[in-house]
Design a protein around this motif. Structure first.
Motif, PDB file in Angstrom:
ATOM      1  N   PHE B  93       0.873  -1.193  -0.007  1.00 42.68           N
ATOM      2  CA  PHE B  93      -0.051   0.078  -0.081  1.00 42.68           C
ATOM      3  C   PHE B  93       0.801   1.142   0.093  1.00 42.68           C
ATOM      4  O   PHE B  93       0.642   2.244  -0.770  1.00 42.68           O
ATOM      5  CB  PHE B  93      -1.010  -0.053   1.180  1.00 42.68           C
ATOM      6  N   PHE B  94       2.020   1.163   0.899  1.00 40.34           N
ATOM      7  CA  PHE B  94       2.674   2.363   1.023  1.00 40.34           C
ATOM      8  C   PHE B  94       3.452   2.584  -0.049  1.00 40.34           C
ATOM      9  O   PHE B  94       3.785   3.807  -0.387  1.00 40.34           O
ATOM     10  CB  PHE B  94       3.618   2.076   2.310  1.00 40.34           C
ATOM     11  N   LEU B  95       4.027   1.547  -0.993  1.00 39.33           N
ATOM     12  CA  LEU B  95       4.908   1.840  -1.941  1.00 39.33           C
ATOM     13  C   LEU B  95       4.531   2.855  -2.989  1.00 39.33           C
ATOM     14  O   LEU B  95       5.070   3.415  -3.878  1.00 39.33           O
ATOM     15  CB  LEU B  95       5.454   0.455  -2.661  1.00 39.33           C
ATOM     16  N   VAL B  96       2.986   3.070  -3.153  1.00 44.60           N
ATOM     17  CA  VAL B  96       2.639   3.970  -4.072  1.00 44.60           C
ATOM     18  C   VAL B  96       3.002   5.245  -3.926  1.00 44.60           C
ATOM     19  O   VAL B  96       3.194   6.269  -4.891  1.00 44.60           O
ATOM     20  CB  VAL B  96       0.945   3.858  -4.018  1.00 44.60           C
ATOM     21  N   GLY B  97       3.609   5.553  -2.806  1.00 43.98           N
ATOM     22  CA  GLY B  97       4.096   6.773  -2.517  1.00 43.98           C
ATOM     23  C   GLY B  97       5.216   7.258  -3.300  1.00 43.98           C
ATOM     24  O   GLY B  97       5.489   8.738  -3.270  1.00 43.98           O
ATOM     25  N   PHE B  98       6.041   6.417  -3.954  1.00 38.97           N
ATOM     26  CA  PHE B  98       7.092   6.805  -4.836  1.00 38.97           C
ATOM     27  C   PHE B  98       6.706   7.712  -5.739  1.00 38.97           C
ATOM     28  O   PHE B  98       7.537   8.722  -6.328  1.00 38.97           O
ATOM     29  CB  PHE B  98       7.672   5.451  -5.445  1.00 38.97           C
ATOM     30  N   VAL B  99       5.528   7.929  -6.332  1.00 43.87           N
ATOM     31  CA  VAL B  99       5.158   8.629  -7.328  1.00 43.87           C
ATOM     32  C   VAL B  99       4.917   9.965  -6.896  1.00 43.87           C
ATOM     33  O   VAL B  99       5.458  10.844  -7.331  1.00 43.87           O
ATOM     34  CB  VAL B  99       3.726   7.973  -7.822  1.00 43.87           C
ATOM     35  N   VAL B 100       4.561  10.166  -5.463  1.00 41.05           N
ATOM     36  CA  VAL B 100       4.349  11.422  -4.828  1.00 41.05           C
ATOM     37  C   VAL B 100       5.812  12.084  -4.721  1.00 41.05           C
ATOM     38  O   VAL B 100       5.837  13.261  -4.904  1.00 41.05           O
ATOM     39  CB  VAL B 100       3.660  11.098  -3.637  1.00 41.05           C
ATOM     40  N   ILE B 101       6.917  11.015  -4.281  1.00 35.71           N
ATOM     41  CA  ILE B 101       8.167  11.645  -4.179  1.00 35.71           C
ATOM     42  C   ILE B 101       8.819  12.102  -5.452  1.00 35.71           C
ATOM     43  O   ILE B 101       9.217  13.265  -5.454  1.00 35.71           O
ATOM     44  CB  ILE B 101       8.991  10.496  -3.738  1.00 35.71           C
ATOM     45  N   ALA B 102       8.494  11.325  -6.674  1.00 36.75           N
ATOM     46  CA  ALA B 102       9.049  11.700  -7.764  1.00 36.75           C
ATOM     47  C   ALA B 102       8.426  13.057  -8.059  1.00 36.75           C
ATOM     48  O   ALA B 102       9.316  14.119  -8.678  1.00 36.75           O
ATOM     49  CB  ALA B 102       8.690  10.731  -8.755  1.00 36.75           C
ATOM     50  N   VAL B 103       7.074  13.375  -7.818  1.00 35.98           N
ATOM     51  CA  VAL B 103       6.439  14.644  -8.253  1.00 35.98           C
ATOM     52  C   VAL B 103       7.083  15.745  -7.537  1.00 35.98           C
ATOM     53  O   VAL B 103       7.505  16.956  -7.852  1.00 35.98           O
ATOM     54  CB  VAL B 103       4.885  14.494  -8.262  1.00 35.98           C
ATOM     55  N   ALA B 104       7.139  15.556  -6.256  1.00 38.18           N
ATOM     56  CA  ALA B 104       7.713  16.542  -5.372  1.00 38.18           C
ATOM     57  C   ALA B 104       9.117  16.902  -5.442  1.00 38.18           C
ATOM     58  O   ALA B 104       9.579  17.977  -5.001  1.00 38.18           O
ATOM     59  CB  ALA B 104       7.467  16.151  -3.763  1.00 38.18           C
ATOM     60  N   PHE B 105       9.859  15.898  -6.032  1.00 37.56           N
ATOM     61  CA  PHE B 105      11.264  15.942  -6.384  1.00 37.56           C
ATOM     62  C   PHE B 105      11.408  16.997  -7.625  1.00 37.56           C
ATOM     63  O   PHE B 105      12.525  17.711  -7.666  1.00 37.56           O
ATOM     64  CB  PHE B 105      11.872  14.732  -6.398  1.00 37.56           C
TER      65      PHE B 105
END
Lengths: 183, 430
Positions: B93-105
């Motif tokens: 469930f949590f691993l979907v957060g990588f997309v958020v990180i990529a955008v925030a980066f």
């Protein structure tokens, strides 16, 4: 006259020995043990066993090892024969750390081994339960619970009756060795 | 392999038709992210890059949790681990957060491409002062030797590669696991295991790259071969601590893991937390020890500015360094040695403790830099002073990652019901 070691009840299955251990614990016996040919999951809980105290020995061993390592480095490098090596100070907690760390592990292992021997009362070359004629079955496919004579609630007749209520294959009195009695 | 796992049909399966509790996280996260991006340009004249570093700290905290979870999921697949199956699902469930990180980066990458003054990676602009001594970056031998690697086009390509690898691995492992819920086809187990065998190497490579690109080259003079694995070990601790907190949250929810998770699951997580606490200390110490023993000024300065000011007096970073040794390692180490501390409230306490000092560890790795060239009057180093961006970026990325997690968790079953090892995990025994 042979001295009695305890009363043994023999069982055929792991669930039976599990139930027996539960019942014996609930009856309030303190000095008793279970013999199984393989580890039975949850038996420690059924017997009411507390966690081993061996880790305390491990911890103490680890502490002693750490400070021994540090002391060796300080004694040699800064006290007994001060020598400048590589421009480093005579003593610093940094460079002897691998030594202290290895000593921690070594002494922790010694502590664990010593604690294990101490709590298991090792070395123990003989045990009265070996006198039980079917002892070999306990290392193969049968299970036994032994209530020792040293228990406060132990009474040869009553304990025998109590164990028979558990419906074991048989209930047998186990005796100490004669030499052990005379010694 | 059998389909005996179909026997287990948790009452908590599915979550259709409930109010979406993740929306406030999305709105709050987006607002705070916008604020954080605005704050990037508010650095002082003496230290224009300070908000950028704060943003990086906030981003890194959540990245490290995700990186650790990705590694753990792949390690558990590799070892065909049975006990961890219901925990693995929470990480999926949590691993979907990588997309958020990529955008925030992305803002950081765009700023780097534009060569803005607020970017903390000094090498992106060859007209800047080179670190430590007088002169420009373009005249710096150490930069010229590394220029083939340290240039903006290659940096951007690496950013794409790093996130493509992280997101790609996370996406496949998630989808296959979720699809197995529906079809019960165990070919996904084999696929996941094969992918993990390769994925561990790929993830190790790109994670090392990320640690070097984003943190180590903040001062491109410095180099440490241990740095990638420092980031890995810190990430594993953060991921385990965060997972412990997620598990406690899920354990209290009827649609989560209530009645499914055993105390032994927490005990095993506590054991892993202890192991990686020692591993983090081992790696961090090894890096210090090698640099201390070699005693070469090219690399020792990195630790020097984390201990002393130019006049030899201890600076604030010295106290942070000591806090890392004693509070980030020694306290959790001694605490987790005890069996009873790997359950319930003590485990929650130490997980929060570790996450707190994990932020301090990131701070300590990212912030201290020389602010002025080394001259007759010496240099000044950046102090241990919090900045508003640290907080806003931390909250922004956190809220968005939690939003993504909650959404994912509400769409899928809380446990992988048709995983062939699900019964091992549900009937876990110490």
């Amino acid at each position: 006259m042979k001295k009695i070691h305890g009363m043994l009840a023999l069982f055929d299955t792991a669930p039976a020995i599990y139930q027996a251990a539960n019942t014996v614990r609930e009856a309030g016996y303190k000095q008793w043990d279970v013999f199984t040919p393989f580890p039975v999951h949850g038996l420690d809980g059924a017997m009411g066993l507390k966690r081993s105290r061996v880790p305390l020995f491990t911890l103490v061993g680890g502490f002693v090892g750490f400070w021994t390592g540090m002391f060796i480095a300080w004694y040699m490098g800064a006290f007994d024969y001060p020598l400048i090596v590589g421009g480093m100070p005579y003593f610093s907690p940094v460079f002897p750390f691998p030594v202290a760390y290895e000593m921690t592990i070594l002494f922790a292992a010694f502590g664990t081994l010593g604690g294990m021997f101490f709590f298991n009362r090792l070395p123990m070359h003989h045990h009265p339960v070996f006198n039980y004629e079917k002892f070999r079955r306990l290392t193969d496919d049968q299970f036994a619970v032994v209530i020792e004579a040293g228990d406060a609630l132990f009474n040869e007749e009553e304990t025998r009756r109590f164990l028979e209520e558990l419906e074991p294959l048989e209930v047998v009195a186990v005796y100490e060795d004669e030499e052990a009695v005379s010694a | 392999m059998t389909t005996s796992s179909e026997v287990f049909a948790p009452s908590a399966a599915g979550a259709a038709g409930r109010r979406d509790p993740s929306l406030p996280f999305l709105i709050g996260g987006l607002v705070l992210l916008a604020v954080s991006i605005g704050l990037l340009f508010t650095g002082s004249a003496a230290d224009p890059v300070r908000p950028f570093l704060g943003y990086l700290v906030g981003l890194t905290f959540w990245t490290s949790i995700l990186v650790g979870m990705l590694f753990l999921v792949m390690i558990w697949w590799m070892f065909d681990s049975g006990w961890s199956v219901i925990i693995r699902r929470q990480m999926e469930f949590f691993l979907v957060g990588f997309v958020v990180i990529a955008v925030a980066f992305l803002p950081l990458v765009f700023l780097a491409i534009s060569g803005s003054d607020v970017v903390a990676w000094t090498w992106i602009d060859e007209t800047r002062e080179k670190p430590g001594t007088f002169g420009m970056v373009a005249e710096d031998t150490l930069f010229l030797a590394k220029a083939a690697y340290l240039n903006v086009p290659f940096f951007t390509a690496r950013y794409i590669l790093i996130f493509a690898a992280w997101i790609g691995l996370a996406f496949l492992l998630r989808q296959w696991s979720f699809r197995m819920d529906e079809t019960g086809d165990h070919k996904y187990v084999l696929w996941s295991r094969r992918l993990s065998a390769v994925g561990l190497f790929v993830a190790a490579l790109v994670t090392t790259m990320a640690a070097m690109d984003w943190f180590m080259t903040l001062n491109y003079h410095w180099f440490s071969t241990m740095y990638g694995i420092w980031f890995f070990s810190a990430s594993m601790r953060a991921a385990l601590a965060a997972t412990v907190l997620i598990l406690f949250w899920q354990a209290g929810r009827k649609e989560g893991l209530r009645g499914l998770i055993q105390p032994t699951h927490f005990y095993f997580m506590g054991c892993l937390l202890l192991a990686f606490t020692v591993f983090w200390a081992y790696i961090s110490f090894s890096q210090y020890f090698l640099i201390y023993s070699a005693n070469i000024p090219e690399v020792t300065f990195w630790y020097n500015i984390r201990e002393k000011s130019v006049d030899g007096s201890l600076n604030a970073w010295w106290w942070v360094s000591m806090a890392l040794i004693f509070l980030h390692f020694l306290v959790p180490f001694l605490f987790l040695l005890f069996h009873k501390n790997k359950f319930g409230k003590p485990l929650i306490f130490i997980a929060v403790w570790i996450l707190f000092f994990h932020i301090i560890d990131i701070y300590w790795n990212i912030l201290p830099q020389k602010l002025s060239a080394e001259g007759l009057l010496g240099y000044t180093e950046r102090g241990f002073v919090p900045h508003l961006t640290d907080l806003t970026a931390f909250l922004a990325v956190g809220a968005l990652v939690i939003w993504a997690f909650l959404r994912s968790a509400s769409k899928h079953r809380p446990i992988p019901i048709r995983d062939p090892r699900i019964s091992e995990s549900l009937n876990l025994h110490e």
